[in-house]
Design a protein around this motif. Structure first.
Motif, PDB file in Angstrom:
ATOM      1  N   PRO A  16       0.816  -1.225   0.000  1.00 57.81           N
ATOM      2  CA  PRO A  16       0.000   0.000   0.000  1.00 57.81           C
ATOM      3  C   PRO A  16       0.843   1.266   0.000  1.00 57.81           C
ATOM      4  CG  PRO A  16      -0.106  -1.099   2.136  1.00 57.81           C
ATOM      5  CD  PRO A  16       0.565  -2.040   1.209  1.00 57.81           C
ATOM      6  N   LEU A  17       2.036   1.209   0.586  1.00 55.19           N
ATOM      7  CA  LEU A  17       2.915   2.380   0.580  1.00 55.19           C
ATOM      8  C   LEU A  17       3.417   2.667  -0.833  1.00 55.19           C
ATOM      9  CD1 LEU A  17       5.019   1.552   3.782  1.00 55.19           C
ATOM     10  CD2 LEU A  17       2.860   2.799   3.608  1.00 55.19           C
ATOM     11  N   LEU A  18       3.787   1.624  -1.561  1.00 56.76           N
ATOM     12  CA  LEU A  18       4.255   1.795  -2.933  1.00 56.76           C
ATOM     13  C   LEU A  18       3.134   2.287  -3.844  1.00 56.76           C
ATOM     14  CD1 LEU A  18       6.397  -1.459  -3.095  1.00 56.76           C
ATOM     15  CD2 LEU A  18       7.296   0.868  -3.214  1.00 56.76           C
ATOM     16  N   LEU A  19       1.927   1.775  -3.648  1.00 57.51           N
ATOM     17  CA  LEU A  19       0.797   2.242  -4.448  1.00 57.51           C
ATOM     18  C   LEU A  19       0.488   3.704  -4.154  1.00 57.51           C
ATOM     19  CD1 LEU A  19      -1.650  -0.811  -4.202  1.00 57.51           C
ATOM     20  CD2 LEU A  19      -0.036  -0.262  -6.034  1.00 57.51           C
ATOM     21  N   GLY A  20       0.605   4.105  -2.896  1.00 54.82           N
ATOM     22  CA  GLY A  20       0.391   5.505  -2.554  1.00 54.82           C
ATOM     23  C   GLY A  20       1.421   6.407  -3.180  1.00 54.82           C
ATOM     24  N   LEU A  21       2.685   5.987  -3.159  1.00 59.34           N
ATOM     25  CA  LEU A  21       3.746   6.781  -3.785  1.00 59.34           C
ATOM     26  C   LEU A  21       3.503   6.926  -5.276  1.00 59.34           C
ATOM     27  CD1 LEU A  21       6.496   8.204  -3.605  1.00 59.34           C
ATOM     28  CD2 LEU A  21       7.581   5.969  -3.888  1.00 59.34           C
ATOM     29  N   ALA A  22       3.073   5.838  -5.931  1.00 62.77           N
ATOM     30  CA  ALA A  22       2.833   5.895  -7.375  1.00 62.77           C
ATOM     31  C   ALA A  22       1.676   6.836  -7.710  1.00 62.77           C
ATOM     32  CB  ALA A  22       2.530   4.493  -7.903  1.00 62.77           C
ATOM     33  N   SER A  23       0.663   6.881  -6.854  1.00 66.21           N
ATOM     34  CA  SER A  23      -0.508   7.718  -7.146  1.00 66.21           C
ATOM     35  C   SER A  23      -0.192   9.204  -7.052  1.00 66.21           C
ATOM     36  CB  SER A  23      -1.654   7.376  -6.191  1.00 66.21           C
ATOM     37  OG  SER A  23      -1.330   7.774  -4.873  1.00 66.21           O
ATOM     38  N   THR A  36       8.611  11.750 -10.758  1.00 61.85           N
ATOM     39  CA  THR A  36       8.595  11.484 -12.186  1.00 61.85           C
ATOM     40  C   THR A  36       7.788  10.222 -12.459  1.00 61.85           C
ATOM     41  OG1 THR A  36      10.599  10.141 -12.064  1.00 61.85           O
ATOM     42  CG2 THR A  36      10.887  12.519 -12.380  1.00 61.85           C
ATOM     43  N   HIS A  37       7.464  10.039 -13.743  1.00 61.35           N
ATOM     44  CA  HIS A  37       6.795   8.799 -14.126  1.00 61.35           C
ATOM     45  C   HIS A  37       7.688   7.600 -13.836  1.00 61.35           C
ATOM     46  CE1 HIS A  37       3.000  10.006 -15.745  1.00 61.35           C
ATOM     47  NE2 HIS A  37       3.555  10.927 -16.506  1.00 61.35           N
ATOM     48  N   ARG A  38       8.973   7.790 -13.948  1.00 58.25           N
ATOM     49  CA  ARG A  38       9.885   6.687 -13.662  1.00 58.25           C
ATOM     50  C   ARG A  38       9.747   6.230 -12.217  1.00 58.25           C
ATOM     51  NH1 ARG A  38      16.515   6.783 -14.350  1.00 58.25           N
ATOM     52  NH2 ARG A  38      16.877   4.657 -13.563  1.00 58.25           N
ATOM     53  N   GLU A  39       9.617   7.191 -11.304  1.00 61.60           N
ATOM     54  CA  GLU A  39       9.445   6.848  -9.896  1.00 61.60           C
ATOM     55  C   GLU A  39       8.156   6.047  -9.685  1.00 61.60           C
ATOM     56  OE1 GLU A  39      10.191   9.387  -5.947  1.00 61.60           O
ATOM     57  OE2 GLU A  39       8.452  10.071  -7.080  1.00 61.60           O
ATOM     58  N   ALA A  40       7.075   6.466 -10.373  1.00 57.46           N
ATOM     59  CA  ALA A  40       5.806   5.759 -10.249  1.00 57.46           C
ATOM     60  C   ALA A  40       5.905   4.352 -10.835  1.00 57.46           C
ATOM     61  CB  ALA A  40       4.699   6.552 -10.941  1.00 57.46           C
ATOM     62  N   LEU A  41       6.558   4.223 -11.984  1.00 59.05           N
ATOM     63  CA  LEU A  41       6.710   2.913 -12.604  1.00 59.05           C
ATOM     64  C   LEU A  41       7.526   1.971 -11.723  1.00 59.05           C
ATOM     65  CD1 LEU A  41       7.390   4.011 -16.300  1.00 59.05           C
ATOM     66  CD2 LEU A  41       5.378   2.798 -15.457  1.00 59.05           C
ATOM     67  N   GLU A  42       8.565   2.504 -11.114  1.00 60.26           N
ATOM     68  CA  GLU A  42       9.395   1.675 -10.243  1.00 60.26           C
ATOM     69  C   GLU A  42       8.609   1.226  -9.009  1.00 60.26           C
ATOM     70  OE1 GLU A  42      12.742   4.137  -9.413  1.00 60.26           O
ATOM     71  OE2 GLU A  42      13.793   3.643 -11.285  1.00 60.26           O
TER      72      GLU A  42
END
Length: 555
Positions: free
Chosen positions: A319-326, A381-387
């Motif tokens: 959930p932390l990674l999904l929050g960061l991506a959003s 960046t989008h790269r951060e979200a993709l990662e």
């Protein structure tokens, strides 16, 4: 206010009294379950976390679900509801009347306990009867300030509020506050909950200024009793935040949440796994206020702490990674919002000029308005979200025995959608195929396959803003529309756009067609492969467009 003497209660049977109270309170009881809706950027009043590290892990796993994850079709049975149903059946058989102790035979603490059990079973009229009996037992003209009245009166206020008797509940709470002050002074720790309850009732009635005053007093008492960082003040800070948000004072709401976070850090320690739920809560709040840079930093710190405490492959990270991506996607939307707002402000200035308002010239209007700064994106960046999404997928795949297929598929689809909006369409299609492969492995997940891939899903589209219909003319677009037919290709692009119906001017139809052509879709899949699909889109327009070279009417 509803009241009764002990003698009057004793003169009635339990069933007759319950029936009388029920009919008296019927309108309020019918709405006893209604709850006020939260503001889009409001926060939930959640008390400070005081759980063990293992329990924090459970908490993190409990927030793994995303908006794309379908709800569990299995309904959990409610013990309270089951008990209420059982009691209802017993009442029909005439059993409960003899099994429930009569109020006149119980001590005060037993009456309070019974009333609370009835309230849990939503038997509010009966709960009110027992709560009133408890107050009557301790109340007397000889000793109107008996400290033993405090708990029965607070319990009565709680039952009255559940019955939507807010005025009566407020009176009971005020009496409890007076009793506590006379017994222990104006800084008695018992005042904290009572004053918060009084403020919450003011908040429900829309009296936010007075409510905030109550919450500040409660917070001050907590400071005097347990220090500046007392965890007892967290409830007051949460309630204070709601009132500030309702008043539109976002800065004060933000300050209240920042201090609540500081209180949690002081209690748990920075870097402790126990502080992670507080970080997640504050990050969501910051995202709601569009403070995305702050939200990103909080998510990243929470991820680092969880990595170090629970390991790099723990499900609590998902959930932390999904929050960061959003956050990155929300920041992009905010940038578009700022651009649209800037355009509207420029148009407003022109309207002021051409409406011939002598007291406000174009130059003075410009000087009075603050410039609209573009939304800051910084390192998001989008790269951060993709990662972040790729790592989330790796974690759920490594723990697939603990994660439902529906949840795994939701993350795959989200990653595929991000690839598509970044125009990395081959990667997007490949990710969708992985999601379909998971769904094919589960025969009971075919409904999800239809939901995600049964038809094209629009991922990116910008609604056209009003444009002028020729030089020197105002154009009113209220009531106009345009409808387009087009083909969503197998790669998610749009082709063969045709405006099939419209009453909008030609410039607007042209812009509408252009925006439809630039949109991006998740394609429809058949037998595991993307296929072209014909779609339609109807857009309603409204607003006034004014070209920059327009001349005032009458010149």
């Amino acid at each position: 206010m509803i009241f009764a003497t002990k003698t009057e209660f004793l003169s009635l049977s339990v069933s007759r009294l319950a029936l009388a109270v029920f009919f008296l309170l019927l309108p309020a009881y019918a709405h006893a379950q209604d709850e006020p809706q939260a503001d889009p950027v409001s926060t939930e009043a959640v008390d400070s976390v005081d759980q063990a590290p293992a329990e924090v892990k459970v908490f993190a796993e409990s927030i793994q679900s995303t908006p794309q994850t379908p709800p569990d079709p299995v309904l959990d049975s409610s013990p309270a509801a089951d008990q209420a149903a059982s009691n209802s059946d017993d009442e029909e058989d005439g059993i409960v009347v003899s099994s429930i102790p009569q109020p006149e035979n119980l001590a005060t603490d037993e009456l309070i306990d019974e009333s609370q059990k009835m309230a849990v079973g939503e038997r509010y009229p009966e709960a009110l009867e027992y709560a009133l009996f408890a107050v009557e037992q301790e109340d007397s003209p000889e000793d109107p300030y008996n400290p033993a009245l405090i708990e029965p009166v607070m319990n009565l206020a709680d039952i009255q509020e559940k019955l939507q008797l807010d005025r009566e509940a407020a009176e009971s709470i005020e009496r409890a506050i007076d009793l506590i002050e006379r017994d222990g002074g104006i800084y008695d720790a018992r005042l904290v909950d009572a004053i918060n309850d009084a403020g919450r009732l003011l908040q429900k009635s829309g009296e936010h200024e007075r409510a905030i005053g109550s919450f500040h007093r409660s917070q001050h008492i907590s400071h005097r009793v347990d220090g500046v960082y007392s965890p007892d003040q967290v409830s007051a800070l949460e309630l204070m935040t709601r009132s500030y948000l309702s008043m539109g004072n976002l800065d004060k709401a933000n300050s209240a949440q920042n201090f609540r976070y500081v209180v949690d850090l002081h209690q748990f320690g920075r870097g402790s796994i126990l502080s992670v739920p507080s970080m997640v809560k504050l990050a969501r709040f910051k995202s709601g206020l569009r403070l995305y840079d702050n939200a990103r930093q909080l998510y990243k710190e929470a991820i680092q702490i969880t990595d170090e405490s629970l390991g790099e492959n723990d499900l609590s990270l998902v959930p932390l990674l999904l929050g960061l991506a959003s956050v990155r996607q929300d920041q992009r939307a905010l940038r578009d919002y700022h651009s649209a707002r800037h355009e509207q402000q420029q148009q407003d200035l022109l309207l002021l000029r051409y409406d011939r308002r002598p007291q406000l010239t174009l130059e003075s209007a410009v000087s009075e308005r603050k410039p609209v700064a573009p939304a800051r994106v910084q390192g998001a960046t989008h790269r951060e979200a993709l990662e972040a999404l790729s790592r989330a997928i790796q974690i759920v795949d490594d723990n697939q025995d603990k994660v439902s297929v529906a949840h795994r598929v939701a993350i795959y689809v989200r990653l595929g959608d991000l690839y598509m909006t970044k125009r990395k369409k081959n990667s997007g299609i490949a990710t969708y195929r992985q999601a379909l492969k998971l769904l094919d492995s589960e025969s009971d997940e075919q409904e999800l396959k239809e939901r995600y891939f049964g038809r094209p899903r629009r991922l990116q589209y910008k609604k056209p803003r009003p444009v002028p219909n020729g030089a020197g003319r105002y154009t009113n677009y209220d009531g106009t529309f345009a409808e387009a037919s087009f083909v969503v290709l197998a790669n998610g692009s749009v082709d063969d756009v045709e405006v099939v119906a419209s009453n909008a001017p030609v410039p607007m139809r042209t812009l509408f067609r252009k925006e439809v052509r630039r949109s991006i879709y998740r394609p429809r899949f058949v037998d595991g492969e993307p296929v072209a699909t014909t779609e339609h889109l109807r857009e309603e327009f409204a607003g006034t467009a004014l070209p920059a070279n327009a001349t005032p009417a009458g010149d």
